[in-house]
Structures are given as C-alpha cells and as structure tokens.
Write a protein that holds these residues in place. Structure first.
Motif: not given
Length: 130
Positions: A96-100, A113-116, A118-126
């Motif tokens: 994944c590409i680091k976003v935040a 946040y990362v990008r997969d 394909n460039g899709v934004l993916v959030e990982m959250a509690s």
C-alpha cells in the motif's frame, strides 16, 4: 433498504483479491470462473471487485478509473481495526501507498489512510463508541 455490498471496478480482479488478502488480512468469499467478479468476506456488507470490462458493459457510462498514478476517486473503503498502527504497518509492508499515518481524531477515533494497488483510498480506523 440496507447496504448489500460495495463494488470497486478494477483492472485485475484476481490480483486485487490477492492484494487485499495480504495487505488487509481479508479472506475471499469467491472468485467467479471468468475472473470478472469476486467478493471478500467482510461481514454483513460484502466488498466486491468487478473487472472494468464488466463494469463498462453493465453501466455504459464513462467513469473515473482507479489508478495509482492519478488522483483518487471521491470515496474510500474503511476497515475497522483493533490496532490501527499494526494494520497500517501491515498494509505498507504489503504494497500500500502511505497517505496519512495513524492519528487520534478529536472525536476519539484513531484513523490512518493508504492507497491500494489500484489507487483506491483505504481507511483503517478504530471502532466508534455508540
């Protein structure tokens, strides 16, 4: 109505499934025999991937294709994580590409946040307290 599933249009369904298995620890529910559609086991609401050719044949509209080298589309996929920092590091270690980086928000939730691939934004959250 209730949300049944979310489908991302991707150039390579199998490669995307394999990526989500490694980067986010998800399990596949199925990949259809033509490799045009797949679903991941994500709980009540399934996450699906459809090949761009299938999407184009279904909707007959131009749409913004998800690409790593262009701006992300105006949506994100969000996963609840018990340990956001560990999930973030695993995602980065698997392509994944680091976003935040993980950050505690004013409302108490920790998010990253990362990008997969394909460039899709993916959030990982509690989880949010109800």
């Amino acid at each position: 109505m209730k949300l049944g599933h979310v489908i991302l249009y991707v150039s390579d369904v199998v490669k995307t499934v394999e990526f989500y298995e490694k980067a986010f620890g998800l399990e596949r529910s199925f990949i259809d025999p033509t490799n045009m559609y797949a679903q991941m086991d994500t709980g009540t609401t399934a996450l699906g991937f459809a090949k761009e050719d299938l999407a184009s044949s279904n909707i007959k509209l131009e749409y913004h294709k998800n690409r790593v080298d262009s701006s992300p589309s105006g949506f994100e996929v969000s996963f609840a994580a018990d340990d956001v920092s560990a999930a973030f590091e695993k995602a980065l270690a698997n392509g994944c590409i680091k976003v935040a980086s993980p950050e505690k928000k004013p409302w108490g939730q920790e998010v990253a946040y990362v990008r997969d691939l394909n460039g899709v934004l993916v959030e990982m959250a509690s989880e949010m307290d109800k």
